[in-house]
Design a protein around this motif. Structure first.
Motif, short mmCIF file in Angstrom:
data_model
loop_
_atom_site.label_atom_id
_atom_site.label_comp_id
_atom_site.label_asym_id
_atom_site.label_seq_id
_atom_site.Cartn_x
_atom_site.Cartn_y
_atom_site.Cartn_z
N ARG A 35 0.78 -1.20 0.25
CA ARG A 35 0.05 -0.11 -0.03
C ARG A 35 0.92 1.34 0.07
N GLU A 36 2.00 1.22 0.54
CA GLU A 36 3.08 2.45 0.73
C GLU A 36 3.44 2.59 -0.45
N GLY A 37 3.99 1.67 -1.12
CA GLY A 37 4.67 1.68 -2.46
C GLY A 37 3.64 2.40 -3.48
N GLN A 38 2.15 1.91 -3.66
CA GLN A 38 1.42 2.21 -4.44
C GLN A 38 0.99 3.77 -4.08
N LEU A 39 0.90 4.24 -2.97
CA LEU A 39 0.55 5.53 -2.71
C LEU A 39 1.67 6.34 -3.26
N GLN A 40 2.91 5.78 -3.07
CA GLN A 40 4.08 6.84 -3.32
C GLN A 40 4.22 6.99 -4.88
N VAL A 41 3.98 5.89 -5.68
CA VAL A 41 3.94 6.03 -6.91
C VAL A 41 2.44 6.74 -7.47
N GLU A 42 1.65 6.85 -6.83
CA GLU A 42 0.38 7.64 -7.43
C GLU A 42 0.34 8.99 -6.88
N LEU A 43 1.15 9.40 -6.00
CA LEU A 43 1.46 10.64 -5.65
C LEU A 43 2.40 11.36 -6.77
N ALA A 44 3.55 10.55 -7.28
CA ALA A 44 4.26 10.94 -8.16
C ALA A 44 3.96 11.13 -9.51
N GLN A 45 2.75 10.17 -9.89
CA GLN A 45 2.14 10.42 -11.12
C GLN A 45 1.35 11.68 -11.12
N LEU A 91 -3.03 12.30 -0.76
CA LEU A 91 -2.20 11.25 -1.02
C LEU A 91 -0.77 11.57 0.13
N LYS A 92 -0.42 12.85 0.16
CA LYS A 92 0.49 13.64 0.97
C LYS A 92 0.17 13.49 2.38
N LYS A 93 -1.06 13.61 2.89
CA LYS A 93 -1.52 13.09 4.24
C LYS A 93 -1.27 11.82 4.66
N HIS A 94 -1.81 10.69 3.52
CA HIS A 94 -1.69 9.49 3.89
C HIS A 94 -0.27 9.08 3.96
N ARG A 99 5.03 7.97 7.22
CA ARG A 99 6.30 8.49 7.68
C ARG A 99 6.38 8.66 9.37
N THR A 100 5.36 9.17 9.95
CA THR A 100 5.22 9.24 11.28
C THR A 100 5.12 7.74 12.07
N HIS A 101 4.43 6.95 11.05
CA HIS A 101 4.70 5.43 11.76
C HIS A 101 5.98 4.77 11.70
N ARG A 102 6.71 5.12 10.50
CA ARG A 102 8.14 4.71 10.33
C ARG A 102 9.01 5.34 11.17
N ALA A 103 8.87 6.71 11.77
CA ALA A 103 9.68 7.34 12.70
C ALA A 103 9.45 6.66 14.17
N LEU A 104 8.27 6.34 14.65
CA LEU A 104 7.88 5.52 15.93
C LEU A 104 8.63 4.22 15.85
N TYR A 105 8.62 3.56 14.54
CA TYR A 105 9.26 2.10 14.36
C TYR A 105 10.59 2.37 14.61
N ARG A 106 11.14 3.28 13.92
CA ARG A 106 12.74 3.47 13.94
C ARG A 106 13.16 3.91 15.50
N ILE A 180 9.86 11.99 -7.86
CA ILE A 180 9.95 10.41 -7.67
C ILE A 180 11.07 10.39 -6.26
N VAL A 181 11.78 11.26 -6.35
CA VAL A 181 12.87 11.42 -5.13
C VAL A 181 11.71 11.69 -3.81
N THR A 182 10.80 12.90 -4.18
CA THR A 182 10.14 13.38 -2.99
C THR A 182 9.10 12.37 -2.68
N ALA A 183 8.58 11.73 -3.89
CA ALA A 183 7.27 10.73 -3.38
C ALA A 183 7.97 9.52 -2.52
N PHE A 184 9.35 9.28 -2.77
CA PHE A 184 9.70 8.10 -2.08
C PHE A 184 10.57 8.42 -0.92
N ARG A 185 10.38 9.79 -0.50
CA ARG A 185 11.18 10.24 0.73
C ARG A 185 10.81 9.25 2.05
#
Length: 290
Positions: A35-45, A91-94, A99-106, A180-185
């Protein structure tokens, strides 16, 4: 290729024209599985599409356009832009939630004391194959660009018995489009939390030096140049002469006799499982000094 140039070419040739960015995004869309990858690609598109809407309604702009009025084409263009901007905001909100979830996981990983090692490199350098070999994972690894878009993390056993986490990341490419760099941040941020980077280089590629420099340039743009680094020169088996039988020891001796590897550089073949003991020993050594 500007949006106007693309539109004019399509009018002249009577065929659909796509540029390099659109091609990369199309490949990304087919390879994204989570789901994450799909959201990132959709944002870049959508970010790619927004500035290219202007030419879509130019044939209607002349209709009904008088003093104090707007043509239906202009109204449609504004509507489309508004809808796309709303979609981009959602998309940016999702992605920000991810990113917030990943930050907590890290943060939890840092508190646990488990160090993270990230594989980086040009697309199709063999990162996923190396991840599979080192961690006994079953990540999809194909001889094709961008076979891995979604980050994958597995436990890595080091020679002294300690454990680390090994993370596979999206492959880089020359002139990586900013959208793409921004979307896959969110994905690239995995490297920021890593204690060590392993830069995997396809030594068999005729453009190995240029590809390696591309990766270094992108890491610099991401402010990761100072991150501790190991360079793994991969696919050495492809470069061996066919006039004899090669094993790990003879292959490594052959390359070392030609030129000794630079500091923090190892020669490996992920498919043959050559040079991996030296790589793991170097990983362990670097993590102890991090």
């Amino acid at each position: 290729l500007t949006p106007l140039q693309q539109h004019n070419l399509e009018d002249f040739l009577k065929v659909k024209i796509i540029d390099r960015v659109a091609l990369i995004l199309d490949i990304f869309a087919k390879r994204a599985r989570t789901r994450e990858g799909q959201l990132q690609v959709e944002l870049a598109q959508h970010q790619y599409l927004l500035p290219r809407l202007a030419g879509q309604w130019s044939h209607l702009e002349r209709l009904g356009a008088g003093i104090g009025t707007r043509g239906p084409g202009e109204s449609q263009l504004e509507t489309d832009k508004r809808l796309i901007r709303q979609k981009i905001d959602r998309l940016k909100k999702h992605i920000e939630e991810i990113r917030t979830h990943r930050a907590l996981y890290r943060q939890k990983r840092e508190q646990s004391g488990i160090m993270v090692v990230s594989l980086v490199g040009y697309t199709n350098a063999g990162k996923s194959t190396l991840l599979n070999v080192l961690t006994h994972a079953d990540v999809i690894a194909r001889d094709e660009p961008f076979s891995t878009l979604d980050p994958t993390t597995r436990r890595l056993a080091l020679p002294d018995g300690t454990m680390a986490l090994l993370s596979d990341t999206v492959g880089f490419i020359r002139k990586l489009p900013p959208a793409i760099v921004t979307a896959f941040r969110a994905t690239l941020e995995e490297m920021e939390g890593a204690s060590l980077l392993i830069h995997v280089v396809d030594l068999s590629s005729p453009e190995a030096a240029e590809q390696s420099q591309t990766v270094e340039d992108i890491l610099a743009n991401l402010n990761l140049s100072d991150k501790p680094r190991i360079t793994a020169l991969n696919k050495i088996d492809v470069l061996l002469p066919n006039d004899r039988h090669w094993d790990e020891a003879s292959a490594l001796d052959y390359f070392s006799s030609q030129q000794a590897p630079a500091e923090n550089t190892v020669l490996i073949s992920s498919t043959r499982k050559w040079g991996l003991s030296r790589l793991l020993a170097l990983v362990m050594e670097k993590l102890k000094t991090t």
